[in-house]
Design a protein around this motif. Structure first.
Motif, PDB file in Angstrom:
ATOM      1  N   VAL A 184      -0.618  -1.963   8.736  1.00 19.97           N
ATOM      2  CA  VAL A 184      -0.367  -3.004   7.731  1.00 19.97           C
ATOM      3  C   VAL A 184      -0.354  -4.412   8.321  1.00 19.97           C
ATOM      4  O   VAL A 184      -0.926  -5.346   7.745  1.00 19.97           O
ATOM      5  CB  VAL A 184       0.965  -2.729   6.993  1.00 19.97           C
ATOM      6  N   GLU A 185       0.274  -4.572   9.478  1.00 17.10           N
ATOM      7  CA  GLU A 185       0.520  -5.915   9.994  1.00 17.10           C
ATOM      8  C   GLU A 185      -0.745  -6.589  10.524  1.00 17.10           C
ATOM      9  O   GLU A 185      -1.565  -5.976  11.211  1.00 17.10           O
ATOM     10  CB  GLU A 185       1.590  -5.872  11.085  1.00 17.10           C
TER      11      GLU A 185
ATOM     12  N   ASP B 205       0.035 -10.894   7.509  1.00 18.19           N
ATOM     13  CA  ASP B 205       0.975  -9.936   6.902  1.00 18.19           C
ATOM     14  C   ASP B 205       1.976  -9.441   7.931  1.00 18.19           C
ATOM     15  O   ASP B 205       1.596  -9.006   9.024  1.00 18.19           O
ATOM     16  CB  ASP B 205       0.213  -8.739   6.322  1.00 18.19           C
TER      17      ASP B 205
ATOM     18  N   VAL C 234       5.523  -6.924   8.291  1.00 19.06           N
ATOM     19  CA  VAL C 234       6.469  -5.977   7.699  1.00 19.06           C
ATOM     20  C   VAL C 234       7.887  -6.445   8.020  1.00 19.06           C
ATOM     21  O   VAL C 234       8.288  -6.489   9.183  1.00 19.06           O
ATOM     22  CB  VAL C 234       6.243  -4.550   8.242  1.00 19.06           C
TER      23      VAL C 234
ATOM     24  N   ILE D 291       6.724  -6.395   2.666  1.00 18.49           N
ATOM     25  CA  ILE D 291       5.745  -7.185   3.404  1.00 18.49           C
ATOM     26  C   ILE D 291       5.853  -8.648   3.019  1.00 18.49           C
ATOM     27  O   ILE D 291       5.855  -8.991   1.833  1.00 18.49           O
ATOM     28  CB  ILE D 291       4.302  -6.694   3.119  1.00 18.49           C
TER      29      ILE D 291
ATOM     30  N   TYR E 128      -2.770  -2.740   0.431  1.00 17.40           N
ATOM     31  CA  TYR E 128      -2.030  -2.191   1.569  1.00 17.40           C
ATOM     32  C   TYR E 128      -2.008  -0.661   1.506  1.00 17.40           C
ATOM     33  O   TYR E 128      -1.983   0.008   2.538  1.00 17.40           O
ATOM     34  CB  TYR E 128      -0.614  -2.747   1.576  1.00 17.40           C
ATOM     35  N   ARG E 129      -2.047  -0.130   0.286  1.00 15.74           N
ATOM     36  CA  ARG E 129      -2.085   1.324   0.131  1.00 15.74           C
ATOM     37  C   ARG E 129      -3.342   1.895   0.767  1.00 15.74           C
ATOM     38  O   ARG E 129      -3.308   2.948   1.405  1.00 15.74           O
ATOM     39  CB  ARG E 129      -2.020   1.680  -1.354  1.00 15.74           C
TER      40      ARG E 129
ATOM     41  N   LYS F 271      -4.893   0.718   3.255  1.00 16.20           N
ATOM     42  CA  LYS F 271      -4.735   0.671   4.713  1.00 16.20           C
ATOM     43  C   LYS F 271      -3.940   1.857   5.253  1.00 16.20           C
ATOM     44  O   LYS F 271      -4.042   2.205   6.446  1.00 16.20           O
ATOM     45  CB  LYS F 271      -4.026  -0.632   5.119  1.00 16.20           C
ATOM     46  N   LEU F 272      -3.125   2.458   4.392  1.00 15.53           N
ATOM     47  CA  LEU F 272      -2.269   3.568   4.800  1.00 15.53           C
ATOM     48  C   LEU F 272      -2.876   4.932   4.461  1.00 15.53           C
ATOM     49  O   LEU F 272      -2.266   5.965   4.729  1.00 15.53           O
ATOM     50  CB  LEU F 272      -0.906   3.453   4.113  1.00 15.53           C
TER      51      LEU F 272
ATOM     52  N   ILE G 151       5.738  -0.133  -2.103  1.00 12.22           N
ATOM     53  CA  ILE G 151       5.345  -1.349  -1.393  1.00 12.22           C
ATOM     54  C   ILE G 151       5.813  -2.576  -2.173  1.00 12.22           C
ATOM     55  O   ILE G 151       5.620  -2.667  -3.383  1.00 12.22           O
ATOM     56  CB  ILE G 151       3.812  -1.411  -1.207  1.00 12.22           C
TER      57      ILE G 151
END
Length: 327
Positions: free
Chosen positions: A268-269, A273, A275, A294, A305-306, A308-309, A320
């Motif tokens: 995420v970071e 961005d 966390v 975030i 971001y979802r 990315k995960l 999130i």
């Protein structure tokens, strides 16, 4: 189990079923192990009564404690499955197995104490041993335990992935995501507890065979209770490790070896961005939940971001929250 996930999707549009891989298979096998254990228990009690051997009767009642522990495991599987879609369980019933495993570990610790106490009493006041009968029963018990251990063996390498595309909620900067449920094999502490009970019984049978064989040849009656003490120490160690691991799940403890929080931050970071708050916990075997806050210089929708995960298959439920951090 993919069918269970689809059927249990609640009114919110996504599933909260976080049962372990092969849940129903493990439940069936636990029931079969109960049947084998009870049959062996009854056989030992009857044989001991007929042949006047208190050792056989005592071992039969000792097996009864393992049967009770197995029953706890079977009931936990049944209850978790029947209530998997119950909306009163906010994050499902995936932890039911850890609760049962914790209870079984306590029983295992009590068994270790009883074995140690009885062994100390027999060291102080030796009793006559019917070597031939005791060895025969010990071999029979070992055979039953080996069969039970084979039934309860958990294949952690088993890996299935079932993608489920559920509608997601988008309430301003909050998003609750069922995150493409991926069936990743995780530690089932309920099955592990049942397995450890079987191993404990197998260990006592092996130690008994060694002690009784040596005792029959050399008259070393003291070796039998000494082996009992050794077995009690090993069982106590297994019990402690199970209490630690199952209790940790119940208390949402993430071990230092768990890489998931680090992987979430890495995914995420960026320079824009950051966390600011992260909570990760286990929902069930192979399933984890996460709440991620975030702060971003260039805020984007939670769906960004979802994505990315998406490669983190252990994440089954994600919330999130994105806040602007513009200078």
């Amino acid at each position: 189990m993919s069918g269970v996930h689809e059927q249990m999707a609640g009114p919110t549009g996504h599933s909260h079923v976080f049962l372990g891989d092969n849940h129903e298979r493990n439940e069936r096998r636990t029931r079969l192990v109960i049947a084998l254990t009870v049959a062996m228990m009854v056989g030992e009690i009857v044989a001991g009564t007929v042949f006047g051997s208190m050792a056989l009767v005592a071992d039969g009642w000792h097996m009864a404690t393992h049967a009770v522990a197995m029953l706890i495991a079977a009931l936990a599987y049944f209850y978790a499955r029947r209530n998997a879609g119950n909306p009163h369980f906010t994050f499902g019933t995936g932890k039911m197995g850890d609760l049962a495993g914790f209870a079984s570990a306590i029983i295992l610790a009590m068994i270790a104490l009883l074995i140690a106490w009885e062994s100390l009493l027999r060291l102080r006041s030796p009793v006559p041993i019917y070597f031939q009968e005791a060895i025969a029963v010990a071999f029979l018990g070992l055979a039953v335990n080996v069969a039970c251990a084979w039934l309860l063996k958990d294949d952690h390498a088993h890996h299935h992935e079932h993608g489920h595309n559920h509608p997601h909620h988008d309430h301003h900067d909050d998003e609750h995501d069922d995150h493409a449920h991926s069936k990743v094999a995780g530690t089932d502490n309920n099955l592990r507890a049942a397995y450890v009970h079987v191993l404990a019984d197998a260990l006592t049978s092996v130690l008994a065979i060694v002690a009784l064989t040596m005792g029959s040849f050399y008259g070393w009656i003291w070796l039998d209770p000494m082996m009992g003490i050794v077995g009690a120490l090993v069982i106590a160690n297994w019990s402690w490790r199970l209490i630690r691991d199952a209790g940790g799940v119940l208390l949402d403890y993430i071990p230092g070896s768990q890489k998931l929080p680090v992987e979430i931050r890495a995914a995420v970071e960026t320079d824009a961005d950051n966390v600011t708050d992260l909570h990760v916990w286990q929902l069930g075997p192979g399933h984890h939940g996460a709440i991620i806050a975030i702060a971003s210089k260039e805020p984007k929708p939670p769906s960004h971001y979802r994505k990315k995960l998406a490669h983190l298959h252990k994440l089954s439920h994600v919330t999130i929250e994105v806040e602007s951090n513009a200078a």
